[in-house]
Motif scaffolding. Sequence first.
Motif, PDB file in Angstrom:
ATOM      1  N   GLY B 289       0.826  -1.209   0.000  1.00  0.00           N
ATOM      2  CA  GLY B 289       0.000   0.000   0.000  1.00  0.00           C
ATOM      3  C   GLY B 289       0.852   1.246   0.000  1.00  0.00           C
ATOM      4  O   GLY B 289       0.587   2.210  -0.720  1.00  0.00           O
ATOM      5  N   GLN B 290       1.920   1.202   0.818  1.00  0.00           N
ATOM      6  CA  GLN B 290       2.798   2.345   0.937  1.00  0.00           C
ATOM      7  C   GLN B 290       3.711   2.481  -0.285  1.00  0.00           C
ATOM      8  O   GLN B 290       3.876   3.555  -0.822  1.00  0.00           O
ATOM      9  N   ASN B 293       1.454   3.181  -3.240  1.00  0.00           N
ATOM     10  CA  ASN B 293       0.448   4.188  -2.932  1.00  0.00           C
ATOM     11  C   ASN B 293      -0.944   3.747  -3.400  1.00  0.00           C
ATOM     12  O   ASN B 293      -1.649   4.473  -4.093  1.00  0.00           O
ATOM     13  N   LEU B 294      -1.326   2.523  -3.005  1.00  0.00           N
ATOM     14  CA  LEU B 294      -2.610   1.983  -3.438  1.00  0.00           C
ATOM     15  C   LEU B 294      -3.752   2.729  -2.771  1.00  0.00           C
ATOM     16  O   LEU B 294      -3.647   3.140  -1.615  1.00  0.00           O
ATOM     17  N   GLU B 295      -4.834   2.869  -3.509  1.00  0.00           N
ATOM     18  CA  GLU B 295      -5.998   3.603  -2.993  1.00  0.00           C
ATOM     19  C   GLU B 295      -6.798   2.724  -2.033  1.00  0.00           C
ATOM     20  O   GLU B 295      -6.690   1.505  -2.038  1.00  0.00           O
ATOM     21  N   GLY B 296      -7.635   3.373  -1.244  1.00  0.00           N
ATOM     22  CA  GLY B 296      -8.593   2.666  -0.394  1.00  0.00           C
ATOM     23  C   GLY B 296      -7.979   1.904   0.765  1.00  0.00           C
ATOM     24  O   GLY B 296      -8.598   1.018   1.341  1.00  0.00           O
ATOM     25  N   GLY B 297      -6.755   2.242   1.120  1.00  0.00           N
ATOM     26  CA  GLY B 297      -6.119   1.594   2.272  1.00  0.00           C
ATOM     27  C   GLY B 297      -5.700   0.157   2.007  1.00  0.00           C
ATOM     28  O   GLY B 297      -5.411  -0.596   2.928  1.00  0.00           O
ATOM     29  N   HIS B 298      -5.653  -0.244   0.722  1.00  0.00           N
ATOM     30  CA  HIS B 298      -5.291  -1.626   0.399  1.00  0.00           C
ATOM     31  C   HIS B 298      -3.775  -1.829   0.458  1.00  0.00           C
ATOM     32  O   HIS B 298      -3.017  -0.882   0.476  1.00  0.00           O
ATOM     33  N   GLU B 300      -1.999  -3.849   2.791  1.00  0.00           N
ATOM     34  CA  GLU B 300      -1.373  -3.960   4.115  1.00  0.00           C
ATOM     35  C   GLU B 300      -1.172  -5.424   4.533  1.00  0.00           C
ATOM     36  O   GLU B 300      -0.456  -5.705   5.475  1.00  0.00           O
ATOM     37  N   HIS B 303       2.428  -7.175   4.567  1.00  0.00           N
ATOM     38  CA  HIS B 303       3.235  -6.486   5.577  1.00  0.00           C
ATOM     39  C   HIS B 303       2.731  -6.852   6.985  1.00  0.00           C
ATOM     40  O   HIS B 303       3.525  -7.001   7.921  1.00  0.00           O
TER      41      HIS B 303
END
Lengths: 114, 358
Positions: B289-290, B293-298, B300, B303
């Motif tokens: 996600g980081q 920079n995936l949208e919608g909090g996806h 994770e 990790h």
Amino acid sequence: MIYLSVAKDFTKTPGFRYETQSPGISGELFRMSKLLVSYEQAVKNNDKLEVNLDGTAGYLTSFLEEAFGGLQRYYRENGDNRNILESITIVSDDEPHWKSDIERYVQRELEKSK
Amino acid sequence: MKLRLKREKYIKHCLSVARRSEKRRSQVKKIVKAQRRSFLGMTAEERRLSYLRNERRIIVTTPSVFTFLTNPNVVVGLIDKIEVALLKAKEEGKELYVDMWHVSSIDHATISALLAVLYRARKNGIPINGNWPKEDSAKQIFKKSGFIYTLFSNDPDAGHKYEINKENQLFTSDAHDIALVKEMSDGVSDFITEGKQKLGGLYTTLGELMDNAVTHSGGGGRWWLSINYDRTNKKAKFVFIDYGVGIFTSLGEKVDTHRVKILWKKAITLFGIDAMEKQLKLIITESAGQVYNLEGGHGEGIHGIYQTFKRQELDQLYVVSNRAFGNVSAEKYDRLTSDFKGTMYYWEVSEKNVIISI
């Protein structure tokens, strides 16, 4: 202080992110039916909301991200750049790391609003 | 007069049967003789293979060290070979024969990967056959794994029923099932701690993997879980496989917004398209996600599993996807020579990983 316990007020087996994936126990439902209501009540009363994560079988990152990151996203998408954690206290004695993870999810959304 | 006629007819019948039987015997004798003659000068291995070969069969021979965790290139290469053979078998209406005779060591990760590939083929109507390893220890691991039952049984419950405390289990599904995650975590907790202890890390791991497989794997959402209890060391060993497209292919398909496209290109420029092992390390240690920079909090999930491992709630974590192999415990990330079209996770849980009392 307003108290909200995931285990007592929602479920002991938190599910996946969306309602379609785990009906009745999803992060999405928790956000919409519990967290948002309690949070808005706390803000309205100029009070604080304490969310207790203990007592469940465990959590998935997607559940917590959808609940807390999702709440922050909800305000951001409506042009409101508040930090929801200013009015929310997280209690997680069983698995303390969830507290910092939630802070990270919220922070990520906050950075997007800059 | 009538009786005599009947007897003559009977004798005639018996003679005819005997003649036919003798003809068959002599034909078989001729074939065996010809076969023996053709075997002259052949080694035992050549003789064995010539027994296996026939026109309706495509044979894939497995290597002797058939272990995913220590020999990933060989296993992924063989899975690739099987995929090619399956396509050919389907086109030509032949049977795929997996020759495992020379396997001297095999692990549950390999068995699960093999099952994931062959299960899909069998569901597509391709006939599958094979033999047991000659080496008894490998044969026993293979036999006890539940591979044969899950692949060939007509029982609709085969591979779909989780049984608490069963020593070796192979389980498959294509659904999000949190009740099952809870049941499995409780079962492992019962096995390891006797007195019930909460295994929050295992709950997180199984849930994240299930979610990734069903939502992102691209293989119809089917996932495979192998749980093996090592009673001597009080250890549970897990293999989780989704056989779809793999993390990187899936991420590449998700890169549909302009912003993410730029970031994805940046990552490719930075590491090179083939440097998946570096990207795998990044996704594991810093979250997809980081990184993208995936949208919608996806992004994770993987990790999240890594963090569970860092908190010592899991041991011996391995991740394999596309061309990347990660021995997370040893912080060793390598590039594979073939593409594994899916994702495989291996980890262990023992008494030392239990950190919370209920």
